[in-house]
Design a protein around this motif. Structure first.
Motif, PDB file in Angstrom:
ATOM      1  N   PHE A 281      23.116   6.093   4.907  1.00 52.55           N
ATOM      2  CA  PHE A 281      21.943   5.464   5.524  1.00 52.55           C
ATOM      3  C   PHE A 281      20.772   5.392   4.543  1.00 52.55           C
ATOM      4  O   PHE A 281      19.733   4.856   4.873  1.00 52.55           O
ATOM      5  CB  PHE A 281      21.540   6.233   6.783  1.00 52.55           C
ATOM      6  N   ASN A 282      20.918   5.996   3.377  1.00 49.74           N
ATOM      7  CA  ASN A 282      19.851   5.947   2.374  1.00 49.74           C
ATOM      8  C   ASN A 282      20.504   5.658   1.033  1.00 49.74           C
ATOM      9  O   ASN A 282      20.426   6.441   0.099  1.00 49.74           O
ATOM     10  CB  ASN A 282      19.110   7.292   2.356  1.00 49.74           C
TER      11      ASN A 282
ATOM     12  N   ARG B 248       3.426   0.515   2.951  1.00 51.83           N
ATOM     13  CA  ARG B 248       3.014  -0.449   3.974  1.00 51.83           C
ATOM     14  C   ARG B 248       2.947  -1.805   3.293  1.00 51.83           C
ATOM     15  O   ARG B 248       2.242  -1.979   2.293  1.00 51.83           O
ATOM     16  CB  ARG B 248       1.642  -0.072   4.520  1.00 51.83           C
TER      17      ARG B 248
ATOM     18  N   MET C  66      14.620   1.905   4.029  1.00 54.76           N
ATOM     19  CA  MET C  66      14.486   2.274   5.430  1.00 54.76           C
ATOM     20  C   MET C  66      13.387   1.401   6.036  1.00 54.76           C
ATOM     21  O   MET C  66      12.230   1.501   5.644  1.00 54.76           O
ATOM     22  CB  MET C  66      14.101   3.754   5.542  1.00 54.76           C
ATOM     23  N   THR C  67      13.786   0.544   6.953  1.00 53.26           N
ATOM     24  CA  THR C  67      12.849  -0.461   7.458  1.00 53.26           C
ATOM     25  C   THR C  67      12.891  -0.542   8.975  1.00 53.26           C
ATOM     26  O   THR C  67      13.685   0.128   9.625  1.00 53.26           O
ATOM     27  CB  THR C  67      13.220  -1.859   6.910  1.00 53.26           C
ATOM     28  N   SER C  68      12.065  -1.404   9.494  1.00 52.81           N
ATOM     29  CA  SER C  68      12.055  -1.636  10.937  1.00 52.81           C
ATOM     30  C   SER C  68      13.287  -2.414  11.376  1.00 52.81           C
ATOM     31  O   SER C  68      13.542  -2.537  12.572  1.00 52.81           O
ATOM     32  CB  SER C  68      10.808  -2.417  11.335  1.00 52.81           C
TER      33      SER C  68
ATOM     34  N   ASP D  38       6.656  10.833  -0.237  1.00 52.82           N
ATOM     35  CA  ASP D  38       7.562  10.410   0.815  1.00 52.82           C
ATOM     36  C   ASP D  38       8.078   8.983   0.593  1.00 52.82           C
ATOM     37  O   ASP D  38       8.838   8.473   1.406  1.00 52.82           O
ATOM     38  CB  ASP D  38       6.794  10.493   2.143  1.00 52.82           C
TER      39      ASP D  38
ATOM     40  N   PHE E 191       6.635   6.222   0.992  1.00 54.46           N
ATOM     41  CA  PHE E 191       6.311   5.472   2.202  1.00 54.46           C
ATOM     42  C   PHE E 191       5.341   4.335   1.891  1.00 54.46           C
ATOM     43  O   PHE E 191       4.220   4.568   1.467  1.00 54.46           O
ATOM     44  CB  PHE E 191       5.715   6.417   3.239  1.00 54.46           C
TER      45      PHE E 191
ATOM     46  N   GLU F 255       0.853  -1.169   0.000  1.00 56.19           N
ATOM     47  CA  GLU F 255       0.000   0.000   0.000  1.00 56.19           C
ATOM     48  C   GLU F 255       0.893   1.224   0.000  1.00 56.19           C
ATOM     49  O   GLU F 255       1.819   1.301   0.816  1.00 56.19           O
ATOM     50  CB  GLU F 255      -0.800   0.017   1.292  1.00 56.19           C
ATOM     51  N   VAL F 256       0.622   2.173  -0.886  1.00 56.39           N
ATOM     52  CA  VAL F 256       1.393   3.412  -0.870  1.00 56.39           C
ATOM     53  C   VAL F 256       0.770   4.326   0.182  1.00 56.39           C
ATOM     54  O   VAL F 256      -0.349   4.797   0.011  1.00 56.39           O
ATOM     55  CB  VAL F 256       1.398   4.091  -2.252  1.00 56.39           C
ATOM     56  N   MET F 257       1.492   4.543   1.267  1.00 57.76           N
ATOM     57  CA  MET F 257       0.967   5.405   2.333  1.00 57.76           C
ATOM     58  C   MET F 257       1.185   6.865   1.981  1.00 57.76           C
ATOM     59  O   MET F 257       0.410   7.718   2.350  1.00 57.76           O
ATOM     60  CB  MET F 257       1.681   5.114   3.657  1.00 57.76           C
ATOM     61  N   ASP F 258       2.295   7.129   1.317  1.00 57.35           N
ATOM     62  CA  ASP F 258       2.588   8.500   0.877  1.00 57.35           C
ATOM     63  C   ASP F 258       3.532   8.447  -0.310  1.00 57.35           C
ATOM     64  O   ASP F 258       4.645   7.945  -0.206  1.00 57.35           O
ATOM     65  CB  ASP F 258       3.226   9.292   2.025  1.00 57.35           C
TER      66      ASP F 258
ATOM     67  N   TYR G  28       6.554  -1.443   7.479  1.00 61.36           N
ATOM     68  CA  TYR G  28       6.568  -0.159   6.794  1.00 61.36           C
ATOM     69  C   TYR G  28       7.953   0.039   6.186  1.00 61.36           C
ATOM     70  O   TYR G  28       8.964  -0.314   6.797  1.00 61.36           O
ATOM     71  CB  TYR G  28       6.246   0.969   7.767  1.00 61.36           C
ATOM     72  N   VAL G  29       7.984   0.589   4.995  1.00 59.83           N
ATOM     73  CA  VAL G  29       9.253   0.797   4.302  1.00 59.83           C
ATOM     74  C   VAL G  29       9.241   2.169   3.643  1.00 59.83           C
ATOM     75  O   VAL G  29       8.261   2.540   2.999  1.00 59.83           O
ATOM     76  CB  VAL G  29       9.483  -0.289   3.219  1.00 59.83           C
ATOM     77  N   LYS G  30      10.312   2.907   3.824  1.00 57.16           N
ATOM     78  CA  LYS G  30      10.454   4.197   3.146  1.00 57.16           C
ATOM     79  C   LYS G  30      11.688   4.133   2.267  1.00 57.16           C
ATOM     80  O   LYS G  30      12.697   3.529   2.640  1.00 57.16           O
ATOM     81  CB  LYS G  30      10.588   5.304   4.191  1.00 57.16           C
TER      82      LYS G  30
END
Lengths: 760, 760
Positions: free
Chosen positions: B728-729, B462, B477-479, B458, B460, B452-455, B471-473
């Motif tokens: 980091f990115n 799901r 960028m992950t948990s 961004d 972002f 799911e595209v949350m943003d 969640y992934v950005k």
């Protein structure tokens, strides 16, 4: 060792000349508010002395010892020492202070009232009992600064590579430190002259005789804390140094090698014998008296002088190859200078001038940012004017104020005590950092967790305890939270989606990424109570609230204001009610806060301006976020607000009349912070806690709108609450030092989250 | 149900009128490059059909079914359908395509060559075997769009609150959907007219008789996929609907309720009987033919029309209270319209005009951003000009090109196939997002992980699979990473401190936070090779390199440039060697990349400008980060660089002469990315891996300077390597689609890190 002088101008040396490492130890006696030796135990709030890296006790239970980490700047060491003082003084009970002078305060009549430090290790206690027996307890009550110094590795390595005498680096390094030690022992009288600061001592300190006049330094004189004269150790070679020490121990003249009290100790290993294989890696300078004019007992300029002094001694050729002769001469000079009257010129002034000239010469080799000319010119003045020495200044102050030595000590003990409590939310040495970080560092230091500032501007700390390393930023960003959760909270739309999906009530609304799209959508929001806000910013900027709905003009204006803060904006349903900040940590609500707009309460007597001035006197109020609350202004916005109420700054409000000076409740515009943690209905705490769990956060500031907090909150009942924001970098200082209500020590909660073992 | 018309103008209705939910299903046949039914199995790369949320098979093994999630905009549904097409087409083997027309391609002579879908569940297979027996396999090969539609909850709730007929909301909602279903069945002929798109079918499709002329929609006609005429189900009340269906099943006329093929199915529960208690919560519209002019089989404007159509039917009064009469009339009209010649006017034009007028009236109630006037005017034109209907357009194209229906189908199948492979690094529907995120979404969709595209802005996302939400950005960028580690890496000074402490070689240097402090420190760096750079920015901006040391003027200028990018700067030792990017994930080096400056290779024939133009033809090169590589420019900087080599864009380089056009190796200025993962000496991979472990990162791009990669790297040996940055990115697309070397599918590695169970 051959002359090193010729290498000083070598480029390879110049580029690394100014590097070094420093670590400080500072002892001082804990005293009552009357300046009497404290009779209490070492404060329990300071964690356990069995591991505390910063705060220990030396000989007696009252002799607090502060130990800094190793730094590569004087500033770093002084800053940490400043902080250690804040921690110790605020941790002591019954208004106890630290005695600012090397010589102890009035000593008890009965030696038994001087308690040996209550350490866990029986060996440590036995050693102190032995010392008490051999030297007497009173001699052991003297305090001072120990200055641990290491030349930069690059300096020694480059010197080693340039010179031709040595082929082994460790041996070279050891001989360098031996040379510097000999030189220091030879010329240390200058340090005693400049920084000696123990002119008097309590009568009970002396055993048989005592000086007939005030002196520069009792501590550094024959009355001080020294071994018997027959204890002699050679500094000629490391072999001799070690064998002399071992022989003294074997003969029973010393109980262990650390009983050898020299002004310079060779360091590098806990075990003296290992110096033979590992070599000397740094030296410990032990003859610095406490400077009573400094809260920390030593000034940064003294440290800089010592550094330059040692650097000069490294390159300066020795006057003799006979170490014993040099040491004996050095001791003779030092003993004499120690017992000179503080206001008289020293008998070695000429040698002093010559020595300072050598320092001046070395200084010319340092690159611009490390230049010490000012400092050296000052030292020259002090050499010429003995009343400018520390001991001289002490005497002058006592004369001027008609103080006894004890009164002098009490004055400064009290002064430094008051300073420590003036702004209890700040941590000396780190006042440029954020308040929450300062308070967090205070807690970590207090509990014996090692703290290193990795980056000051970035509020980035490295903690270590028990072998466990933790990095912390802003005192609330830790390894316990995952990377993606704060990124989620940074995005208000995503946060709302996640919360809504998990069944929480969040305001409805729409996101817009172009002004046109937002403007054309006005009909959707027409006549509804709305909030127009930027999507990502976090400081209340660019937000417009229309509780009664917005006209097209107001809406358009609000859209433009919000877009000036961010690339995307949100137009959200306005939720009526009171906003509370819930600080949730590790699944539990640790604090609940209500913020109210800047206001004063009338007393029927004072004007608004006077009431504001009075409220601003609170030490919790400051400016530019250097205090937990901000001072109330009387600017245009406040005056307009007064005008709307028919008031001016000169109006006298009635008794108990609450006058608001702002519409917004931000603490940053003079608002009050009220802690309501206890009073808040548990049902809302549970909502906050489970919502934070739904977001997956460990540390979170979550804002709830609650229409009526006396009613039981229900997750499913949108009438009872709404969640308007979740903050990934929630302020903590306002909870710890609220305007009213009980402070919640959130920084300690963060510390315990990282190191739960501290709770035991 | 009483008239709802009067409520349409009510404010409470208008504000919520445009909300809705939509979900799409789209079937199509998998065919060979010749347009023959594929004989292969469903692609294995698409994970397992036992759980895949997006990609399934319907009746036959070749009948691919794409299923979107539920969206609240038409755009959202279409975008996902676009993406599903990219995933499916790129996952099929042997150049297979999707057939773009509802009616199947040439069917095999032998029915046995139509393979029933090879599903895991035996019940599912048995059901299909039953259908094959009762209807014949050929009938089951027809494809179409299923349009799942739900009115906004707020609309139905507000309507419920305004009306007075019902006291139970669920009952009201159910009756609303029954009314809309009756209306839709009555007026669906207009949909068939406008969007019918199956004028022909293969001879083998028909059993006894067949239409004598091209028609609007075979699929929606009596030749289509319908139950026998005696299968009748009432839409009068929910009780009757359920009892009719259950009776048909009890009598054995239907094997189960889902065998009932109506143009509208009442939805809300998997079990029809539960509709009695839970009520109807949405409807499924099933009579939409595939639009062959759209890659996805349906256009956004068709969806918008359907939405407006259903909204109109909700408020429009029914012409009769007798449901059966309405349904019969509706079926009659629809059957007739289905079999009309596509280029002839419909016999119900008058009713069509009246109906479109009703839509127009409803449209006036919609707030500005939802206005559909354009769309409705277009529908009016189509009603007047039958050649503008989909079937009409198909016929006109076939006539113009002299194509058969099969040729027409093959043309579009090929076209959409080529489109899917044109830019394989992009994902249709989400091309505005970052490339790495597009590729990551592709992988997740392919493997059946719900995205799911949350943003969008961004990046972002799901993800969910197996009940596990992630969640992934930015696709990296992950948990799995902790909050504080990226914050550490964001700060170059802290990163270096941590790495140095852990024993890694990092360049020495100093940080400055004021220009003056930096300028005065020039003597420290004089004559040394240095890099001057801003402390935090990450895109190579503001960096100056002085390999031979800097003059005072150059240094001052570099300091000012760096400060223009950040509040603090670093002056660092320059490390000579080649820079490699190591992408480390979960402790393992997944990719190593060498970046070289923009360049062309001479062929002794073409000019530099021609060589650049040729190199830029590579579909991997684009502009503005919409491709893995950027096109080489021939701007001022490049021309200056040529000039320094004695060249101009018109020069003809010799064969195999490498001409550099840039000094910097950034991919963003036309540089080449060379994957060297295989070739890189393992010793450096181990250094990169352990350094990333020391930082505590799970996903990290770490930059090593290696003077000679043929030599074994050694952590302790500063001569063999230096670490200059940790990111980091880190960009991933350049590793996946490199200029040369093997692409490393890093996005799949991230997916497997989050869902290791997908590896089984």
């Amino acid at each position: 060792m051959k002359s090193l002088q010729i290498h000083l101008t070598d480029e390879r040396i110049q580029s690394v000349l100014s590097g070094f490492k420093i670590g400080l130890e500072k002892e001082s006696q804990r005293v009552t508010s009357d300046g009497q030796l404290a009779t209490t135990d070492h404060p329990t709030s300071l964690g356990s002395r069995s591991f505390h890296p910063y705060i220990q006790t030396d000989f007696s239970e009252t002799q607090t010892e502060l130990i800094t980490q190793v730094f590569d700047t004087d500033k770093g060491a002084i800053e940490q020492l400043e902080a250690l003082h804040d921690v110790v003084v605020r941790s002591m009970e019954n208004g106890e202070r630290l005695w600012p002078i090397s010589m102890p305060p009035d000593l008890p009549e009965d030696d038994r009232d001087i308690k040996i430090a209550k350490l866990e290790n029986q060996g440590d206690i036995n050693y102190r009992r032995y010392l008490a027996k051999v030297y007497g307890k009173r001699k052991q009550m003297v305090s001072g600064i120990h200055y641990n110094f290491e030349f930069s590795h690059d300096l020694l390595l480059n010197l080693f590579q340039i010179q031709t005498e040595y082929s082994d680096f460790t041996l070279f390094r050891t001989d360098v430190y031996l040379k510097v030690s000999r030189q220091y022992l030879r010329y240390r009288w200058l340090i005693t002259y400049l920084f000696g600061a123990s002119p008097y001592a309590d009568k009970r300190y002396f055993t048989d005789k005592e000086p007939e006049q005030p002196v520069r330094s009792i501590r550094n004189s024959e009355y001080g804390y020294t071994n018997r004269p027959e204890i002699e150790v050679s500094y000629q070679t490391i072999d001799q140094y070690v064998s002399d020490l071992e022989e003294l121990v074997d003969n029973g003249e010393l109980i262990e090698t650390k009983e050898f009290y020299s002004s310079v100790r060779l360091r590098g290993s806990d075990n003296v014998e290992e110096l033979l294989t590992h070599g000397v890696s740094y030296i410990e300078i032990r003859n610095i008296d406490l400077n009573p004019f400094e809260r920390t007992g030593v000034s940064e300029s003294t440290l800089r002088f010592l550094h330059l002094f040692l650097l000069t001694l490294l390159f300066l050729d020795e006057e003799s190859t006979d170490a014993k002769q040099m040491l004996d001469l050095g001791t003779e000079y030092n003993n004499k200078v120690s017992l000179e009257h503080p206001l008289e010129k020293t008998m070695f002034q000429e040698e002093g001038e010559w020595l300072l000239e050598k320092l001046m010469q070395l200084n010319t080799q340092l690159t611009t940012p490390f230049d010490c000319s000012d400092l050296l010119n000052e030292a020259k003045t002090v050499l010429a004017y003995p009343n400018k020495t520390l001991a001289g200044q002490m005497l002058e102050v006592m004369t001027e104020k008609s103080w006894t030595n004890e009164e002098f000590g009490r004055h400064f003990a009290n002064l430094y005590y008051d300073q420590a409590f003036e702004k209890p939310y700040q941590l000396a040495g780190y006042r440029d950092m954020e308040l929450s970080t300062q308070i967090f560092m205070f807690d970590a230091i207090q509990k014996g967790v090692k703290v290193e500032v990795m980056d000051r501007v970035d509020q980035f700390l490295r903690l270590s305890f028990d072998g466990q390393v933790e990095y912390v930023k802003n005192a609330n960003m830790t390894s316990r939270d995952s990377y993606v959760v704060p990124l989620m909270m940074e995005n208000k739309t995503v946060t709302k989606k996640v919360l809504a999906k998990a069944g929480y009530h969040v305001p409805g609304g729409k996101e817009f990424s172009t002004v046109d799209e937002a403007l054309i959508s006005y009909p959707i929001f027409k006549d509804s109570p709305i909030v127009v806000k930027p999507k990502s910013t976090n400081y209340g900027l660019g937000i417009s609230i229309f509780k009664e709905g917005a006209t097209k003009e107001d809406y358009d204006e609000a859209v433009r204001i919000a877009f000036s803060e961010d690339d995307s904006i949100l137009v959200e349903e306005f939720l009526p009610g009171t906003e509370y900040r819930f600080f949730v940590l590790d699944g539990k609500t640790r604090a609940v806060m209500l913020r109210t707009p800047a206001n004063v309460l009338g007393d029927g007597r004072q004007t608004v301006a006077e009431l504001v001035a009075e409220k601003n006197k609170d030490s919790l109020r400051g400016t530019h976020h250097r205090a937990p609350l901000e001072k109330i202004q009387l600017g245009d916005i406040e005056q307009l607000m007064l005008k709307e109420q028919g008031l001016t700054p000169m109006s006298i409000p009635e008794k108990d009349q609450r006058v608001s000076l702002r519409e917004n409740s931000n603490v940053s515009t003079g608002g009050d912070s009220l802690d309501v943690t206890e009073e808040m209905n548990d049902s809302y705490k549970h909502i906050a806690e489970s919502a934070v769990e739904a977001l997956g956060a460990k540390i979170c500031g979550i804002d709830l709108i609650i229409p009526d907090s006396t009613i039981h909150g229900n997750k499913q009942d949108a009438q009872t609450y709404g969640i308007i924001e979740a903050n990934f970098n929630p302020a903590m200082h306002m909870h710890i030092y609220p305007y009213a209500g009980v402070g919640q020590r959130l920084t300690m909660d963060v510390l315990m989250l990282l190191y739960p073992q501290l709770n035991n």
